[in-house]
Design a protein around this motif. Structure first.
Motif: not given
Length: 260
Positions: A199-215
């Protein structure tokens, strides 16, 4: 149908099936990401194209495989007995399409925020495929996009950004590398043939919380909607540089021995 393996199915590395798996995984990856990033972002499948010399071996876009079952009534739809006369055209190369997933910001002219790549065999061997992959990765990074590289191939040259050659048996065969633009850093998820997908932390823009992606969930959906349970030949040892112990274990798992 469910895979007999806890994570990656090594039999999918077979060149006859890899391209189909790669495209399916990309499709379900974008599908899984979309609800995680709404309403600000959109997950889209894109592709790059490069020319491969025609002396190299390729996998066709569509394959017809024998399953062991006969056609009903001896055949299918009635067709003409001979083909029309074609015009023969020689060519110096073949166009290769490689899909990947991008997360874009529609409110900012579809600016690419994050790129997710599934490496192909051509990306891990010297030649046009590797050069195209590395060039595209550099361009995306210079444009300010986060990068997620998913390597599900045991064979080939290390290609992801933080991968370094190591003695055989000392490096897990599978890896996911997340490269962030802010802060500038790489996060590595390494796993073996016997492990579940991370399960990885998927980065978005700076200041926006990551989303968790379950591969793992993406792989399970991909596998459940595929014909792999029927067409994969699990009577043979797995291909690639796996250790002898993993080769024996894979045969036991494929045979349904969950206590291995």
């Amino acid at each position: 149908m469910k895979s007999p393996f806890p994570g990656m199915d090594p039999y999918l590395e077979d060149p006859r099936y890899w391209r189909d798996f790669h495209d399916r995984f990309i499709t379900y990856l974008a599908e899984a990401i979309q609800p995680l990033v709404l309403p600000k972002y959109a997950a889209m499948s894109q592709h790059r194209v490069y020319l491969m010399p025609n002396e190299q071996v390729h996998v066709p876009d569509i394959s017809i495989l024998r399953t062991g079952h006969e056609l009903p009534n001896g055949g299918g739809v009635a067709v003409a007995t001979t083909a029309d006369q074609p015009t023969i055209v020689d060519f110096a190369g073949e166009s290769v399409r490689e899909p990947f997933v991008t997360i874009v910001d529609p409110s900012d002219e579809n600016r690419i925020v994050t790129v997710i790549e599934i490496l192909s065999p051509d990306n891990k061997r010297p030649g046009h495929g590797r050069l195209s992959y590395v060039r595209n990765r550099k361009e995306m990074w210079q444009a300010g996009a986060n990068l997620v590289e998913i390597d599900l191939l045991q064979d080939g040259k290390p290609t992801v950004r933080t991968a370094k050659p190591a003695p055989e048996g000392e490096t897990p065969p599978y890896v996911v590398v997340v490269s962030r633009t802010e802060p500038t850093q790489c996060e590595r998820y390494a796993f073996t043939l016997r492990d579940r997908f991370p399960r990885i932390s998927l980065p978005l823009d700076c200041g926006v919380p990551d989303v968790m992606l379950d591969l793992g969930l993406v792989f399970e959906r991909c596998y459940a909607t595929s014909p792999y349970g029927v067409i994969l030949d699990r009577k043979q040892p797995i291909a690639g540089p796996a250790s002898g112990l993993d080769r024996d274990w894979s045969l036991q798992m494929a045979a349904g021995n969950k206590s291995a």
